[in-house]
Write an enzyme that holds these catalytic residues in place. Structure first.
Site, PDB file in Angstrom:
ATOM      1  N   PRO A  11     102.298  15.044  46.919  1.00 40.07           N
ATOM      2  CA  PRO A  11     102.998  15.224  48.188  1.00 40.07           C
ATOM      3  C   PRO A  11     103.406  16.660  48.493  1.00 40.07           C
ATOM      4  CG  PRO A  11     104.367  14.057  46.588  1.00 40.07           C
ATOM      5  CD  PRO A  11     102.984  14.115  46.020  1.00 40.07           C
ATOM      6  N   ASN A  12     103.244  17.000  49.754  1.00 39.67           N
ATOM      7  CA  ASN A  12     103.647  18.289  50.343  1.00 39.67           C
ATOM      8  C   ASN A  12     102.739  19.454  49.961  1.00 39.67           C
ATOM      9  OD1 ASN A  12     105.978  17.386  51.806  1.00 39.67           O
ATOM     10  ND2 ASN A  12     106.950  17.096  49.821  1.00 39.67           N
ATOM     11  N   ARG A  19     105.318  27.711  53.771  1.00 40.68           N
ATOM     12  CA  ARG A  19     106.739  28.028  53.520  1.00 40.68           C
ATOM     13  C   ARG A  19     106.946  28.256  52.024  1.00 40.68           C
ATOM     14  NH1 ARG A  19     109.352  22.484  52.700  1.00 40.68           N
ATOM     15  NH2 ARG A  19     107.491  21.255  52.445  1.00 40.68           N
ATOM     16  N   TYR A  24     105.540  29.277  45.784  1.00 44.93           N
ATOM     17  CA  TYR A  24     104.240  28.607  45.702  1.00 44.93           C
ATOM     18  C   TYR A  24     103.053  29.482  46.118  1.00 44.93           C
ATOM     19  CZ  TYR A  24     107.231  24.507  45.266  1.00 44.93           C
ATOM     20  OH  TYR A  24     108.166  23.604  44.833  1.00 44.93           O
ATOM     21  N   ASN A  75      98.126  17.802  39.964  1.00 47.24           N
ATOM     22  CA  ASN A  75      99.450  18.335  40.266  1.00 47.24           C
ATOM     23  C   ASN A  75     100.134  17.244  41.098  1.00 47.24           C
ATOM     24  OD1 ASN A  75     101.770  19.503  41.158  1.00 47.24           O
ATOM     25  ND2 ASN A  75     100.826  21.416  41.862  1.00 47.24           N
ATOM     26  N   ALA A  78     106.257  16.395  43.535  1.00 46.78           N
ATOM     27  CA  ALA A  78     107.561  15.853  43.130  1.00 46.78           C
ATOM     28  C   ALA A  78     107.443  14.512  42.399  1.00 46.78           C
ATOM     29  CB  ALA A  78     108.446  15.715  44.359  1.00 46.78           C
ATOM     30  N   HIS A  81     108.200  14.015  38.560  1.00 41.02           N
ATOM     31  CA  HIS A  81     109.512  13.797  37.957  1.00 41.02           C
ATOM     32  C   HIS A  81     110.057  12.390  38.193  1.00 41.02           C
ATOM     33  CE1 HIS A  81     108.972  18.086  38.077  1.00 41.02           C
ATOM     34  NE2 HIS A  81     109.021  18.090  39.399  1.00 41.02           N
ATOM     35  N   ASP A  88     101.564   5.212  34.659  1.00 39.09           N
ATOM     36  CA  ASP A  88     100.885   3.971  34.235  1.00 39.09           C
ATOM     37  C   ASP A  88      99.422   3.971  34.668  1.00 39.09           C
ATOM     38  OD1 ASP A  88     103.055   2.931  32.933  1.00 39.09           O
ATOM     39  OD2 ASP A  88     103.667   1.588  34.557  1.00 39.09           O
ATOM     40  N   GLU A  99      97.622  18.438  33.475  1.00 43.85           N
ATOM     41  CA  GLU A  99      98.668  18.531  34.503  1.00 43.85           C
ATOM     42  C   GLU A  99      98.870  20.005  34.867  1.00 43.85           C
ATOM     43  OE1 GLU A  99     102.328  16.897  33.007  1.00 43.85           O
ATOM     44  OE2 GLU A  99     103.515  17.620  34.711  1.00 43.85           O
ATOM     45  N   HIS A 101     101.105  22.790  37.446  1.00 44.35           N
ATOM     46  CA  HIS A 101     102.142  23.103  38.425  1.00 44.35           C
ATOM     47  C   HIS A 101     102.042  24.569  38.793  1.00 44.35           C
ATOM     48  CE1 HIS A 101     103.995  19.245  37.960  1.00 44.35           C
ATOM     49  NE2 HIS A 101     103.847  19.382  36.655  1.00 44.35           N
ATOM     50  N   LEU A 102     102.175  24.839  40.063  1.00 48.44           N
ATOM     51  CA  LEU A 102     102.153  26.228  40.537  1.00 48.44           C
ATOM     52  C   LEU A 102     103.340  27.002  39.974  1.00 48.44           C
ATOM     53  CD1 LEU A 102     101.411  25.084  44.139  1.00 48.44           C
ATOM     54  CD2 LEU A 102      99.875  26.598  42.896  1.00 48.44           C
ATOM     55  N   SER A 103     104.509  26.382  40.050  1.00 48.78           N
ATOM     56  CA  SER A 103     105.737  27.049  39.597  1.00 48.78           C
ATOM     57  C   SER A 103     106.014  26.685  38.139  1.00 48.78           C
ATOM     58  CB  SER A 103     106.914  26.611  40.478  1.00 48.78           C
ATOM     59  OG  SER A 103     107.124  25.215  40.362  1.00 48.78           O
ATOM     60  N   ARG A 108     113.330  26.036  36.784  1.00 50.89           N
ATOM     61  CA  ARG A 108     113.894  25.556  38.049  1.00 50.89           C
ATOM     62  C   ARG A 108     114.992  24.511  37.788  1.00 50.89           C
ATOM     63  NH1 ARG A 108     109.243  24.323  42.152  1.00 50.89           N
ATOM     64  NH2 ARG A 108     111.019  24.568  43.588  1.00 50.89           N
ATOM     65  N   ARG A 112     113.616  18.981  37.536  1.00 48.53           N
ATOM     66  CA  ARG A 112     112.168  19.266  37.448  1.00 48.53           C
ATOM     67  C   ARG A 112     111.712  19.448  36.000  1.00 48.53           C
ATOM     68  NH1 ARG A 112     110.766  20.388  42.943  1.00 48.53           N
ATOM     69  NH2 ARG A 112     112.520  21.350  44.006  1.00 48.53           N
TER      70      ARG A 112
END
Ligand code: CA2
Length: 148
Positions: A11-12, A19, A24, A75, A78, A81, A88, A99, A101-103, A108, A112
């Site tokens: 998501p997102n 933004r 990111y 990735n 959210a 978490h 599953d 896995e 993650h950009l950040s 953080r 997270r």
């Protein structure tokens, strides 16, 4: 035949580049996906890219990926978490899962720091921006070569 790898973004992540570039980066997801497809080709792999904002759609895609892919890079955004359901679904995948993650999620907010996906992933790459996806592809190529 090149090995088929599935790249899933949650998501997102479709709004990347619009933004919070300090966290990111400036690239859009389309640009990152194009870069990843090129890199995968050089590594002798073909890459399918999938993004969804819906937990159920991500789960359905993972279920469909049980056959036909030699590896999955994800990735989960959210959902990393929160989603026992994505964890599953990933348990059904026999090929390696990486896995990304950009950040750096550990620098953080505390919420997270926990990842359900890490529990089932072969490894995690975080904090390197979009280069993390390229690192994951390179690691995936090694895993596929070794059959792990
Ligand atoms: O660092 C990552 O890659 C994350 O998976 C990104 C998620 C976040 O919830 C995870 O904790 C870490 C958020 C993706 C939000 O995407 C945005 C895109 C553009 C602008 C703002 C957020």
């Amino acid at each position: 035949m090149p090995s088929s790898i599935l790249l899933v973004n949650g998501p997102n992540l479709n709004t990347l580049g619009m933004r919070e570039p300090h966290i990111y980066g400036h690239e859009t997801l389309k640009e990152i996906e194009a870069k990843c497809k090129q890199a995968a080709k050089k590594l002798g792999m073909s890459l399918e890219c999938f993004q969804s904002n819906c937990e159920g759609e991500i789960i359905t895609k993972i279920q469909q990926a049980v056959k036909g892919y030699q590896g999955v890079i994800i990735n989960p955004g959210a959902y990393t978490h929160t989603s026992v359901a994505i964890m599953d679904a990933l348990l059904l995948i026999k090929s390696p899962i990486i896995e990304v993650h950009l950040s750096n999620i550990f620098q953080r907010e505390a919420f997270r720091h926990e990842s359900y996906v890490s529990k089932v992933a072969k490894g995690v790459i975080c904090g390197f921006g979009s280069n993390g996806y390229l690192m994951a592809l390179s690691a995936m190529a090694e895993l596929v070569k070794k059959g792990k």
